[in-house]
Design an enzyme around this catalytic site. Structure first.
Site, PDB file in Angstrom:
ATOM      1  N   ASP A 162      39.132  50.096  48.944  1.00 36.22           N
ATOM      2  CA  ASP A 162      40.412  49.853  48.292  1.00 36.22           C
ATOM      3  C   ASP A 162      40.613  50.756  47.063  1.00 36.22           C
ATOM      4  O   ASP A 162      39.643  51.157  46.445  1.00 36.22           O
ATOM      5  CB  ASP A 162      40.533  48.370  47.901  1.00 36.22           C
ATOM      6  CG  ASP A 162      39.388  47.864  47.025  1.00 36.22           C
ATOM      7  OD1 ASP A 162      38.236  48.247  47.276  1.00 36.22           O
ATOM      8  OD2 ASP A 162      39.655  47.080  46.102  1.00 36.22           O
ATOM      9  N   HIS A 165      38.646  51.437  43.486  1.00 35.34           N
ATOM     10  CA  HIS A 165      37.298  50.875  43.654  1.00 35.34           C
ATOM     11  C   HIS A 165      36.454  51.764  44.565  1.00 35.34           C
ATOM     12  O   HIS A 165      35.233  51.864  44.415  1.00 35.34           O
ATOM     13  CB  HIS A 165      37.409  49.465  44.240  1.00 35.34           C
ATOM     14  CG  HIS A 165      36.233  48.599  43.930  1.00 35.34           C
ATOM     15  ND1 HIS A 165      36.159  47.281  44.289  1.00 35.34           N
ATOM     16  CD2 HIS A 165      35.058  48.855  43.293  1.00 35.34           C
ATOM     17  CE1 HIS A 165      35.021  46.762  43.890  1.00 35.34           C
ATOM     18  NE2 HIS A 165      34.326  47.693  43.288  1.00 35.34           N
ATOM     19  N   GLU A 225      44.508  44.033  40.623  1.00 40.12           N
ATOM     20  CA  GLU A 225      44.598  43.730  42.050  1.00 40.12           C
ATOM     21  C   GLU A 225      46.053  43.798  42.494  1.00 40.12           C
ATOM     22  O   GLU A 225      46.961  43.366  41.767  1.00 40.12           O
ATOM     23  CB  GLU A 225      44.077  42.317  42.334  1.00 40.12           C
ATOM     24  CG  GLU A 225      42.608  42.096  42.048  1.00 40.12           C
ATOM     25  CD  GLU A 225      41.725  42.450  43.230  1.00 40.12           C
ATOM     26  OE1 GLU A 225      42.246  42.988  44.229  1.00 40.12           O
ATOM     27  OE2 GLU A 225      40.510  42.181  43.153  1.00 40.12           O
TER      28      GLU A 225
END
Length: 231
Positions: free
Chosen positions: A219, A209, A148
């Protein structure tokens, strides 16, 4: 004031943009493990300078397959706090609250946080498929490492999960990615690749993703520059 509908779907800021509601997708990233047991050799620990901030074990599970992919995401707390969308405590609390996870998180200054050990499967990929890996369908958590980055996407990408006035109140400096993030991500990818030889250094194995779940996710988004990490 935030509308209840938008508040309910705030969790999907953790793992990118999402169109369905939380009630129908809350546990999509907790797909059950693969049913056939495999011999999984744990990767060597990283030597990178990073901060360990492990999530509770309920946010991950024992990995059930060899690691062959890396998936990139963005995350933020912009819906609940658009003036301070990258407060780490608040973002971490969202992971805890909704029992989702990733192995690593990179903040705006390039600091790398480890949230889940690589030998465990994090809940970050959910339902989806890869064209050349149909056997991985909705099972990529077991085969992948999730990363992330604290970031906010384009207005179009974010409006499916937040009101226009909330997005417009976010500082322009908080939109997109930072130089420090790209530098740290490149170091982290090099480190992961060195320790996980089954992950090939190409865009078939290092993915966003949105490539795995294009209907649900956007994203790392249009603002992410793949060339900054060599692709």
């Amino acid at each position: 004031m935030f509308k209840p509908t938008y508040l309910l779907i705030s969790i999907f800021l953790l793992i990118g943009c999402s169109k369905p509601t939380v009630q129908s997708e809350r546990h999509l990233d907790q797909i059950p493990p693969i049913t056939e047991p495999m011999v999984v050799v744990p990767p060597e620990p990283s030597s990178l300078d990073m901060r360990e901030w492990l999530l509770p074990k309920k946010n991950s599970r024992v990995r059930g397959a060899p690691i062959t992919h890396i998936m990139l995401h963005f995350t933020n707390n912009a819906l609940r706090d658009p003036q301070d969308p990258y407060n780490m405590e608040e973002v971490y609390a969202l992971f805890e609250e909704y029992e989702v996870s990733a192995h690593y998180l990179i903040d705006r200054d390039g600091v790398i946080f480890q949230l889940v050990p690589e030998e465990r499967a994090a809940f970050h990929a959910g339902i989806g498929h890869l064209l050349n890996y149909q056997e991985y369908k909705s099972g990529l958590n077991d085969y992948s490492i999730g990363i992330e980055l604290l970031a906010v996407g384009t207005r179009e990408e974010m409006l499916s999960i937040m009101p226009p006035d909330v997005y417009d109140s976010i500082s322009p400096s908080d939109i997109g990615y930072t130089d420090a993030q790209y530098a740290s991500l490149k170091k982290l990818l090099d480190d992961i690749l060195q320790r996980n030889p089954l992950i090939k250094n190409d865009r078939e194995h290092i993915i966003g993703h949105d490539e795995y779940a294009p209907v649900r996710k956007s994203d790392p988004g249009e603002l992410f520059d793949w060339s900054r990490i060599g692709y």
